[in-house]
Design a protein around this motif. Structure first.
Motif, PDB file in Angstrom:
ATOM      1  N   ASP A   6      72.954  56.195  70.185  1.00  0.00           N
ATOM      2  CA  ASP A   6      74.309  55.579  69.678  1.00  0.00           C
ATOM      3  C   ASP A   6      74.094  54.084  70.231  1.00  0.00           C
ATOM      4  N   THR A   7      73.747  53.261  69.444  1.00  0.00           N
ATOM      5  CA  THR A   7      73.255  51.798  69.456  1.00  0.00           C
ATOM      6  C   THR A   7      74.097  50.971  70.434  1.00  0.00           C
ATOM      7  N   ASP A   8      75.537  51.056  69.710  1.00  0.00           N
ATOM      8  CA  ASP A   8      76.911  50.603  70.638  1.00  0.00           C
ATOM      9  C   ASP A   8      76.914  50.585  72.019  1.00  0.00           C
ATOM     10  N   SER A   9      76.911  51.704  72.414  1.00  0.00           N
ATOM     11  CA  SER A   9      77.253  52.064  73.649  1.00  0.00           C
ATOM     12  C   SER A   9      75.666  52.261  74.523  1.00  0.00           C
ATOM     13  N   ARG A  10      74.718  51.766  73.660  1.00  0.00           N
ATOM     14  CA  ARG A  10      73.501  51.745  74.354  1.00  0.00           C
ATOM     15  C   ARG A  10      72.857  53.319  75.078  1.00  0.00           C
ATOM     16  N   ARG A  11      73.211  54.464  74.336  1.00  0.00           N
ATOM     17  CA  ARG A  11      72.755  55.598  74.722  1.00  0.00           C
ATOM     18  C   ARG A  11      71.817  56.315  73.838  1.00  0.00           C
ATOM     19  N   LEU A  12      70.853  57.133  74.286  1.00  0.00           N
ATOM     20  CA  LEU A  12      69.781  57.524  73.364  1.00  0.00           C
ATOM     21  C   LEU A  12      69.261  58.963  74.236  1.00  0.00           C
ATOM     22  N   LEU A  13      69.230  59.962  73.494  1.00  0.00           N
ATOM     23  CA  LEU A  13      68.460  61.216  73.945  1.00  0.00           C
ATOM     24  C   LEU A  13      67.403  61.797  72.641  1.00  0.00           C
ATOM     25  N   ARG A  14      66.310  62.045  73.419  1.00  0.00           N
ATOM     26  CA  ARG A  14      65.035  62.201  72.572  1.00  0.00           C
ATOM     27  C   ARG A  14      64.632  63.644  73.228  1.00  0.00           C
ATOM     28  N   ILE A  15      64.373  64.424  72.134  1.00  0.00           N
ATOM     29  CA  ILE A  15      63.743  65.947  72.780  1.00  0.00           C
ATOM     30  C   ILE A  15      62.469  66.136  71.755  1.00  0.00           C
ATOM     31  N   ASN A  16      61.485  66.074  72.404  1.00  0.00           N
ATOM     32  CA  ASN A  16      60.303  66.386  71.668  1.00  0.00           C
ATOM     33  C   ASN A  16      59.745  67.913  71.839  1.00  0.00           C
ATOM     34  N   TYR A  17      59.185  68.402  70.693  1.00  0.00           N
ATOM     35  CA  TYR A  17      58.605  69.918  70.745  1.00  0.00           C
ATOM     36  C   TYR A  17      57.418  69.764  69.981  1.00  0.00           C
ATOM     37  N   SER A  18      56.962  70.984  70.281  1.00  0.00           N
ATOM     38  CA  SER A  18      55.476  71.184  69.875  1.00  0.00           C
ATOM     39  C   SER A  18      55.567  71.714  68.420  1.00  0.00           C
ATOM     40  N   ARG A  19      55.137  71.333  67.440  1.00  0.00           N
ATOM     41  CA  ARG A  19      55.395  71.953  66.050  1.00  0.00           C
ATOM     42  C   ARG A  19      54.855  73.198  65.875  1.00  0.00           C
ATOM     43  N   ALA A  20      53.760  73.452  66.540  1.00  0.00           N
ATOM     44  CA  ALA A  20      53.015  74.884  66.561  1.00  0.00           C
ATOM     45  C   ALA A  20      54.097  76.105  66.815  1.00  0.00           C
ATOM     46  N   ASP A  21      54.703  76.054  67.780  1.00  0.00           N
ATOM     47  CA  ASP A  21      55.540  76.859  68.217  1.00  0.00           C
ATOM     48  C   ASP A  21      57.026  76.590  68.693  1.00  0.00           C
ATOM     49  N   ASN A  22      57.393  75.376  68.060  1.00  0.00           N
ATOM     50  CA  ASN A  22      58.889  74.912  68.428  1.00  0.00           C
ATOM     51  C   ASN A  22      59.414  74.759  69.778  1.00  0.00           C
ATOM     52  N   THR A  23      58.529  74.773  71.009  1.00  0.00           N
ATOM     53  CA  THR A  23      58.831  74.802  71.798  1.00  0.00           C
ATOM     54  C   THR A  23      59.129  73.238  72.550  1.00  0.00           C
ATOM     55  N   VAL A  24      60.114  73.164  73.532  1.00  0.00           N
ATOM     56  CA  VAL A  24      60.456  71.678  74.118  1.00  0.00           C
ATOM     57  C   VAL A  24      59.145  71.326  74.934  1.00  0.00           C
ATOM     58  N   VAL A  25      58.861  70.132  74.719  1.00  0.00           N
ATOM     59  CA  VAL A  25      57.773  69.446  75.449  1.00  0.00           C
ATOM     60  C   VAL A  25      58.397  68.429  76.253  1.00  0.00           C
ATOM     61  N   GLY A  26      59.451  67.780  75.982  1.00  0.00           N
ATOM     62  CA  GLY A  26      59.829  66.704  76.947  1.00  0.00           C
ATOM     63  C   GLY A  26      61.314  66.088  76.461  1.00  0.00           C
ATOM     64  N   PHE A  27      61.739  65.253  77.434  1.00  0.00           N
ATOM     65  CA  PHE A  27      62.991  64.715  77.230  1.00  0.00           C
ATOM     66  C   PHE A  27      63.197  63.313  77.650  1.00  0.00           C
ATOM     67  N   ASN A  28      63.581  62.536  76.797  1.00  0.00           N
ATOM     68  CA  ASN A  28      63.839  61.188  77.193  1.00  0.00           C
ATOM     69  C   ASN A  28      65.385  60.621  77.351  1.00  0.00           C
ATOM     70  N   ALA A  29      65.846  60.143  78.279  1.00  0.00           N
ATOM     71  CA  ALA A  29      67.452  59.941  78.264  1.00  0.00           C
ATOM     72  C   ALA A  29      67.714  58.448  78.643  1.00  0.00           C
ATOM     73  N   PHE A  30      68.274  57.983  77.922  1.00  0.00           N
ATOM     74  CA  PHE A  30      68.954  56.466  78.304  1.00  0.00           C
ATOM     75  C   PHE A  30      70.268  56.322  78.179  1.00  0.00           C
ATOM     76  N   GLY A  31      70.918  55.955  79.122  1.00  0.00           N
ATOM     77  CA  GLY A  31      72.372  55.839  79.273  1.00  0.00           C
ATOM     78  C   GLY A  31      72.962  57.214  79.341  1.00  0.00           C
ATOM     79  N   VAL A  32      72.123  58.329  79.583  1.00  0.00           N
ATOM     80  CA  VAL A  32      72.647  59.573  79.337  1.00  0.00           C
ATOM     81  C   VAL A  32      72.204  60.307  80.782  1.00  0.00           C
ATOM     82  N   ARG A  33      72.690  60.955  81.716  1.00  0.00           N
ATOM     83  CA  ARG A  33      72.328  61.786  82.678  1.00  0.00           C
ATOM     84  C   ARG A  33      71.928  63.068  82.433  1.00  0.00           C
TER      85      ARG A  33
END
Ligand SMILES: Cc1cc2nc3c(=O)[nH]c(=O)nc-3n(C[C@H](O)[C@H](O)[C@H](O)COP(=O)(O)OP(=O)(O)OC[C@H]3O[C@@H](n4cnc5c(N)ncnc54)[C@H](O)[C@@H]3O)c2cc1C
Ligand code: SF4
Ligand code: SF4
Lengths: 452, 424
Positions: B349-376
């Motif tokens: 949400d660019t207006d409130s400067r918040r961002l959340l990214r969840i990366n996953y491995s395509r091979a088995d759909n397991t999560v590999v990482g989180f990036n959180a900006f303006g979100v705890r």
């Protein structure tokens, strides 16, 4: 190559200029100055001659000037705005703080014991007093107006300053509302209706004589509103307080409702970092606050024994005790020291060291409550912002850096530690009471591992 | 009883000392040149900005050390003789040890820029650096920060707090694009500029020009010459181990250690920013230069010394920072540029400067990482998901369990629907 830094002194204090004010802010400050000048002019005699214009100048100057001055916060991007606080002669026990401290303390001394000296200033509140209460102003109406104005104006400041945090907005609106309506307008209207002057947001033991025999007999003989108030006060003191504190912690009262807390959270917000965080201060705090609680409980018990036995037991002693308590705790501690020392010791001196209501709420919060501040795993970088800005002098960092939740009797749930934390480590939460103390159980093979 | 001596009173050395003390009462001595007491290096910026004083940055009150039987020596170790187990100090008596912990931290990098030794040109690592920065920046009307890392942006924010117009030279084409994906990096570019910092991307420092021994301007790689009164050099840090030359203790960039923090010399250990693992696990760094890694290493070393010997386990990576008003947390692994094998769920949400990214491995759909900006995010929850190799769709559905924002904060929509949902 790293050089030997031995000959330097690390306990240095940096300096920077604090007073870079924009044009609008300067005009605002001038407005505030004019407002207080009007009050001074009133005090020296003109208040009796021209109450309305002086009152108008006072209110417009102070309120309007403050709103302009708050550009200081609104003109900057929303976020924590603590820049240069420790360079300020007002905010870090400099010359301005001492002058303000003396003025505030002196004001309380005059208010309690020499109100006659402020006679001419009181007169400018006559028009307001007639409108609200249908009678002339006295020193308490003047004081109530100052107090409510301070909470309102500085409440607006708190909302602007913390506008990026919804919890702060809601809480600030709440304390301002309770002060304005329950502690200012309703008591005034009651007086107008020839009813007793009642404050529905203060309960025993903070309102120390609320359930004293003299008060109870006055109120129960005064009619239906008085009787209702007795039930209200008893229900809030003994039923609502434990229940609400169980669910939400003492914050439901101390930083959402109470007028003392209201002033501290608004007018006192700029001084919150002045609280003493040492272990020693914590020890003194526990002794003092619980002594005051014991005193008021014993006193109230004595007064009732005395009343039931019609003065046969300790009659003179209990009334002398009551007068002493009223003087030492009701006036000197909560007023003169509690507010007078804001610029020197922070805004919660009374709440932390003296308030018997806070003592009761604290005991419930510590042992029977769902409230805690959760620590976020291993994210703490021990920077110290949380401890610095905790108005209750809680060393929040001490818990956060070892991955432990904060469960402390004195925490008023203001949420500022969580706000100033640059790493998102702290969250005020209500939750299940089991393992509230330890926080999440973390195993060492994961990277969090509770540190102690 | 063995005498334990620690060089360096930073988070790594102090944590080791605390865990050794918890287990027994061997004499412990901590020697440090920078300050008598442990303080939080991460809070240096807040001292300069007037959010705190030096005293506020001390994690323990001054009585803590004597109460716990830890002697503090303010001194500079200039030589170690491990054959006689003796330390030699500048301006102090030699100190003998039975076990030695080297926890001397880092120093700012210098790259031989022309003019880097002029007055008012410096890095930022120590209290002393802060003091010189205070002196160098009072009364100036322009400053320059070189190097687009975490300390660089902190320095820019520090100068901004004093109303000093600041030029920020960043070599990369977008802020920290070697670590951050494009959306995140762009958000920080905007944030820097929103604070009126003169951010020049893809621009390097060519030369620092002085007059009378002090900086007067900088020349940039695009040929511009900018008048400036101060230059902050923040191009990374490296272990502060020059004093170990010829000591017989093996070093590379840092002091070389195994997974028990042991150096090549018996009874000599190294920990924290100054330590370099000889052969770290694949995917892990040789030198860890973070607060929490210093704490984690210090704890492990302390336990090892008191006999609970286990190899160091780096665990699941996490970190956090704050870019002006934007808080940042990361858990697990998020690569700067997308690759074929990794998928990404992005809410922003660019207006409130918040961002959340969840990366996953395509091979088995397991999560590999989180990036959180303006979100705890809740560390414990993210770690449980990463550790348990949770499926990305479960994580997305149950994301509210990980939200750690203050009460009443607008929740991230369930399933992460937003104004600009991106799923790549
Ligand atoms: C401005 C700044 C901000 C940072 N912010 C973050 C952050 O937000 N998050 C994060 O994870 N990390 C951050 N870091 C990195 C983090 O602070 C370091 O990783 C950490 O402090 C390293 O701890 P350490 O105990 O290894 O060493 P240090 O803290 O460097 O302690 C080593 C001590 O040893 C002393 N010493 C060195 N040589 C000698 C000698 N020969 N004799 C005597 N004493 C000596 C040094 O003077 C120093 O006091 C930041 C660093 C800086 C500079
Ligand atoms: S611990 Fe946090 S929420 Fe509690 S009183 Fe202190 S600052 Fe406020
Ligand atoms: S403000 Fe946050 S990071 Fe800093 S000491 Fe407190 S909990 Fe830790």
């Amino acid at each position: 190559m790293l050089t030997n830094p031995l000959d330097s002194n690390p306990s240095f204090q940096l300096t920077a200029s604090y007073g870079q004010f924009s044009k609008v802010e300067t005009v605002g400050l001038a407005g505030i100055g004019v407002g207080f000048l009007a009050l001074a002019v009133a005090l020296f005699g003109a208040g009796t001659i021209a109450p309305i214009p002086l009152f108008a100048i006072f209110i417009t100057g102070v309120a309007g000037g403050s709103l302009l001055f708050f550009k200081r916060y609104s003109a900057r991007p929303a976020g924590i705005q603590n820049d240069n606080i420790f360079f300020s002669p007002n905010l870090w026990r400099g010359a301005v703080a001492w002058i303000l401290g003396v003025i505030l303390t002196g004001f309380y001394v005059l208010l309690y014991w020499f109100p006659g000296t402020m006679e001419h200033a009181i007169r400018i509140f006559d028009p307001l007093s007639w409108t609200l209460r249908d009678r002339p102003a006295d020193q308490w109406l003047m004081y109530g107006t100052f107090y409510t104005l301070a909470v309102l104006i500085m409440g607006v400041r708190a909302i602007i300053k913390y506008r990026h945090i919804p919890y702060q907005i809601v809480r600030s609106v709440s304390v301002t509302f309770f002060q304005l309506v329950l502690a200012f307008i309703i008591p005034a209207i009651l007086i107008r209706l020839n009813e007793p002057e009642l404050y529905f947001s203060y309960f025993w033991p903070l309102d120390f004589d609320a359930i004293w025999p003299s008060k109870v007999s006055d109120l129960s003989s005064s009619g239906s509103i008085g009787t209702f108030f007795l039930f209200w006060a008893a229900a809030l003191s003994f039923v609502a307080t434990p229940i609400l504190t169980y669910f939400f912690g003492k914050r439901w009262y101390c930083s959402w409702v109470c007028g003392c807390g209201g002033l501290a959270e608004t007018a006192g917000d700029p001084y919150r970092h002045l609280s003493d965080k040492s272990l020693k201060a914590w020890k003194i705090e526990r002794w003092m606050i619980h002594s005051v609680l014991v005193a008021i409980v014993v006193l109230t018990g004595l007064l009732w024994t005395n009343s039931v036995t019609e003065g046969a037991i300790l009659g003179d002693f209990s009334s002398a005790f009551a007068r002493t308590y009223g003087f030492a705790i009701g006036a000197v501690f909560s007023g003169v020291i509690g507010v007078g020392f804001y610029p020197l010791m922070g805004a919660r001196v009374w709440c932390r060291f003296g308030c018997p209501m806070a003592a009761v709420l604290g005991i419930i919060q510590k042992y029977f409550s769902r409230f805690r501040i959760t620590t976020n795993g291993g994210q703490c970088i021990s920077c110290g912002n949380c401890s610095t800005y905790c108005e209750m002098g809680i060393d929040v960092r001490w818990y956060a850096q070892r991955g432990q939740n904060i469960v402390r009797a004195s925490c008023v749930g203001c949420g500022i530690c969580s706000a100033v934390c640059p790493r998102g480590v702290l969250k005020l939460e209500n939750g299940p009471t089991d393992d509230r103390y330890n926080g999440p159980i973390l195993i060492d093979r994961d990277s969090i591992g509770v540190l102690d | 009883m063995s005498r334990i001596v620690i060089i360096g009173n930073g988070i790594a050395g102090v944590t080791a000392a605390r865990f050794i003390r918890k287990a027994g009462d061997e004499p412990i001595t901590i020697i440090s040149a920078e300050s008598e007491h442990f303080f939080s290096r991460t809070a240096l910026m807040y001292i300069y900005m007037g959010h705190m004083t030096y005293e506020h940055t001390k994690p323990y009150e001054d009585w803590f050390w004597s109460k716990n039987g830890i002697s503090l020596v303010r001194g500079w170790v200039n030589r170690i003789d491990h054959t006689t187990k003796t330390l030699f100090l500048d301006g102090g008596r030699p100190i003998e040890y039975d076990k030695l912990i080297i926890a001397v931290g880092s120093q700012p990098n210098r790259f031989g820029w022309p003019g880097e030794n002029l007055d008012n040109v410096q890095g930022l690592y120590s209290l002393q650096d802060l003091q010189t920065m205070q002196e160098a920046t009072s009364g100036i009307d322009h400053a320059t920060v070189v190097g687009g890392g975490l300390i660089g942006i902190e320095m820019a924010e520090m100068l901004h707090s004093r109303g000093i117009p600041t030029l920020f030279l960043v070599r990369e084409n977008s802020y920290m694009d070697y670590l951050l994906p494009a959306e995140e990096s762009q958000m920080i570019n905007n944030e820097i500029r929103r604070h009126h910092i003169d951010l020049r991307l893809g621009t390097e420092l060519k030369e620092i020009i002085g007059s009378d021994g002090s900086v007067s301007s900088v020349r940039t790689s695009d040929g511009d010459e900018v008048q400036t009164g101060f230059v902050g050099l923040t191009a990374g840090v490296s272990p502060a181990i020059d004093f170990l030359d010829n000591s017989g203790i093996e070093t590379n960039r840092g002091v070389l250690i195994n997974e028990y923090f042991e150096t090549n010399v018996e009874d000599v250990y190294a920990v924290g920013d100054c330590a370099e693992f000889r052969d770290p696990e694949i995917g892990h760094k040789k030198i860890e230069q973070l607060w929490y890694t210093g704490r984690r290493q210090g704890k492990r070393l302390g336990l090892n010394i008191v006999g609970k010997k286990t190899p160091y386990d780096k665990g699941i990576f996490f970190n956090s920072a704050k870019f002006f008003t934007i808080e940042y947390q990361t858990y697990g692994h998020i690569a700067a540029s997308a690759d074929e094998a990794t998928g990404s769920v992005l809410w922003s949400d660019t207006d409130s400067r918040r961002l959340l990214r969840i990366n996953y491995s395509r091979a088995d759909n397991t999560v590999v990482g989180f990036n959180a900006f303006g979100v705890r995010l809740r560390h414990e929850q993210c770690e449980a998901w990463l550790h348990g190799r949770a499926q990305v769709e479960d994580v997305v559905r149950e994301i509210s369990r990980a939200l750690f924002d203050p009460e009443f904060t607008r929740k991230i929509p369930g399933g992460l629907q937003s104004s600009s949902p991106v799923s790549t």
